[in-house]
Design an enzyme around this catalytic site. Structure first.
Site, short mmCIF file in Angstrom:
data_model
loop_
_atom_site.label_atom_id
_atom_site.label_comp_id
_atom_site.label_asym_id
_atom_site.label_seq_id
_atom_site.Cartn_x
_atom_site.Cartn_y
_atom_site.Cartn_z
N ASN A 17 1.24 2.04 2.85
CA ASN A 17 -0.59 2.37 1.62
C ASN A 17 0.04 4.12 1.32
OD1 ASN A 17 -1.30 0.00 2.78
ND2 ASN A 17 -2.32 0.36 4.80
N LEU A 18 0.54 4.18 0.03
CA LEU A 18 0.75 5.47 -0.37
C LEU A 18 -0.35 5.62 -1.98
CD1 LEU A 18 4.93 5.28 -0.53
CD2 LEU A 18 3.42 6.32 0.70
N VAL A 19 0.19 6.69 -1.84
CA VAL A 19 -1.33 7.14 -3.55
C VAL A 19 0.04 7.96 -4.36
CG1 VAL A 19 -3.28 8.30 -4.35
CG2 VAL A 19 -3.08 7.35 -1.31
N GLU A 33 -1.33 9.76 4.17
CA GLU A 33 -0.46 8.65 5.21
C GLU A 33 0.77 8.40 4.54
OE1 GLU A 33 -3.31 4.98 4.40
OE2 GLU A 33 -4.48 6.23 2.80
N LYS A 34 1.68 7.38 5.47
CA LYS A 34 2.63 6.87 5.04
C LYS A 34 3.12 5.37 4.79
CE LYS A 34 3.38 10.69 7.60
NZ LYS A 34 3.70 11.75 6.68
N ALA A 35 3.82 5.27 4.29
CA ALA A 35 4.50 3.84 3.72
C ALA A 35 3.93 2.64 4.68
CB ALA A 35 6.00 4.11 3.03
N ASP A 82 -12.37 7.67 9.13
CA ASP A 82 -10.77 8.24 9.58
C ASP A 82 -11.31 9.97 8.18
OD1 ASP A 82 -9.06 9.28 10.95
OD2 ASP A 82 -7.01 8.40 9.76
N SER A 140 -4.17 11.83 1.31
CA SER A 140 -4.37 11.44 2.93
C SER A 140 -3.38 11.58 4.56
CB SER A 140 -5.83 9.73 2.95
OG SER A 140 -4.48 9.07 2.92
#
Length: 503
Positions: A82-84, A78-80, A192, A76
């Protein structure tokens, strides 16, 4: 596993063997265990999805190689922190693991309850949530892994080809269906929604990430920092509403139309002055229906209205987009221009031969080379013919097999099927190798059901032949029956081991 039991399973629901059983589950719910039942009950709608579960940190660490940086995926944008991460469980199932900090969800009970709520949802248009982990300071979500990247990657950063028009319409429709399902199930809020939240599964079908269904965490925002794409009411009061989700869906429609990120205000100005050609993605090279494009532009305009009450609901989204699906017979991976992702069966317990290794990797080219090299040496002793039978029918039959062998060697698999069928239909002589070769030909022609039948026939002719079991394993894996495929791989390896000990 005998050929008869395999045949029974293959003739019921080869692609969804547990469909009937799952649809009979009665829903019940209690914290920690009960959510599995409604999840399984809904699996008939969403395909065969694992029941929701609680994972240990050790399990998820093993699955992701210790949350290695090499396994980070940009699900998505996203940054660190909150990583996947991409991971693989012990049963060889691919997963996506989203890792939060404790500050994002300080209350472990709230995190668990929210995860259970999202985990009850099951739909074929969602990348479904299949579990979570809440140990100490760790907060992790576990979802189905989607191997074919995001809509953002295919729209904005494509390398091979842009997304064709019919596929863009399919993406819009599938995501609208996902939102409608979530709304009908009492979870209308999605945080979002953007092109990074739309993922493509192993078949190339678009799915909506389940992560956006989680409520806003303490240290995060419900929308990205780019205010141009944020619903105006969220800027006023900081609250997400169902109408806010519709606004975000409108921005995704703009992405699909233009192939780039255009601020809604700028797009609405183009629409107002009827400058739609400027809005359309130039990479489509005009290969789209003007009428369909106008419908999509009108729908985007409705979704992006300033007042929430003026926007359509999810039911209207689906009803408008459904008639635009004019190429429903074309598989998504074909329209997306990608290879269909095949998942190899799990590693068998016993040692494998070269044939076993090739089958476990689903390497049809290697299997072909092995069958060409071994020729008919495993057919010895399977036929006893009288002199009369030999003189009357053998010449034509062997000629058909010879022609099939030449076609098989030259990878003309359709001709090989025809020639081997002539050989089989005479019925005077049976050959497990012919059945194995024709099975591979069917696999090469994407005919997994026919391949499975031939592999089972080879087993019936030669009950202890490992190749017959290996070919069944590949066909079963192609039919998404991975548990049965594993059984077959193990049986084949076991037969090879017995053969080695006896020699």
């Amino acid at each position: 596993m005998g050929c008869c039991s395999s045949l029974l399973r293959a003739e019921t629901h080869p692609e969804k063997p547990n469909h009937h059983r799952l649809s009979q589950q009665r829903p019940s719910f209690s914290l920690r265990q009960g959510a599995a039942a409604p999840a399984m009950a809904a699996a008939a709608r969403g395909g065969e999805v694992p029941a929701f579960a609680v994972f240990s940190l050790a399990e998820l660490s093993d699955a992701t190689d210790g949350f290695a940086a090499a396994n980070i995926v940009s699900e998505s944008g996203e940054k660190a922190p909150n990583l996947v991460y991409k991971g693989r469980l012990s049963k060889r199932q691919w997963i996506a693991v989203k890792k939060f900090t404790k500050s994002a969800w300080p209350d472990s009970k709230q995190f668990a309850e929210e995860a259970w709520g999202v985990g009850k949802l099951r739909h074929k248009r969602l990348a479904n949530l299949i579990g979570y982990c809440c140990e100490g300071d760790e907060r992790l979500l576990v979802a189905e892994y989607m191997p074919n990247d995001t809509l953002a990657k295919h729209l904005f950063h494509w390398e091979n080809q842009t997304i064709e028009w019919a596929m863009r319409l399919r993406v819009a429709y599938h995501i609208a269906e996902a939102l409608e399902y979530c709304s009908n199930e009492g979870r209308p809020l999605y945080h979002d929604l953007n092109a990074y939240r739309v993922l493509f599964d192993k078949h190339g079908n678009p799915r909506l990430s389940c992560f956006g269904l989680m409520k806003n965490s303490r240290d995060g925002k419900s929308y990205s920092t780019n205010l141009a794409y944020t619903p105006p009411e969220y800027l006023r009061n900081g609250r997400v509403t169902p109408e806010s989700v519709i606004f975000s869906f409108g921005t995704v429609l703009l992405d699909l139309l233009s192939g780039k990120r255009i601020p809604p205000s700028q797009a609405l100005d183009m629409i107002r002055i009827k400058n739609i050609p400027l809005l359309m993605d130039s990479h489509l090279e005009g290969k789209f229906s003007t009428e369909e494009a106008t419908t999509l532009v009108d729908l985007a305009s409705q979704c992006l209205q300033y007042e929430p009450r003026d926007r359509p609901n999810t039911n209207k989204l689906v009803s408008i987009l459904a008639p635009l699906q004019t190429k429903s017979e074309v598989p998504s991976h074909v329209m997306l221009g990608i290879q269909r992702h095949e998942e190899a069966p799990p590693t068998p317990q016993n040692p494998r031969s070269a044939m076993g290794e090739a089958c476990s990797r689903m390497d049809l080219t290697a299997i072909h080379q092995i069958l060409v090299t071994t020729h008919y040496r495993d057919d010895e002793g399977t036929n006893e013919l009288s002199f009369q039978e030999w003189t009357q029918q053998m010449r034509d039959m062997l000629d058909a097999r010879k022609r099939g062998d030449f076609a098989f060697r030259d990878k003309d698999f359709k001709t090989a099927i025809d020639c081997y069928t002539q050989f089989v239909d005479v019925g005077t002589m049976v050959s497990p190798t012919v059945y194995a070769r024709r099975s591979l030909c069917h696999l090469m022609c994407d005919q997994a059901d026919a391949a499975l039948r031939d592999a089972m026939q080879a087993q019936c002719v030669y009950p202890d032949w490992p190749t017959a079991f290996y070919m069944q394993a590949v066909a079963l894996a192609k039919l998404q029956m991975h548990s049965d495929a594993t059984d077959m791989l193990n049986e084949a390896a076991g037969l090879e081991e017995k053969r080695q000990k006896g020699s």
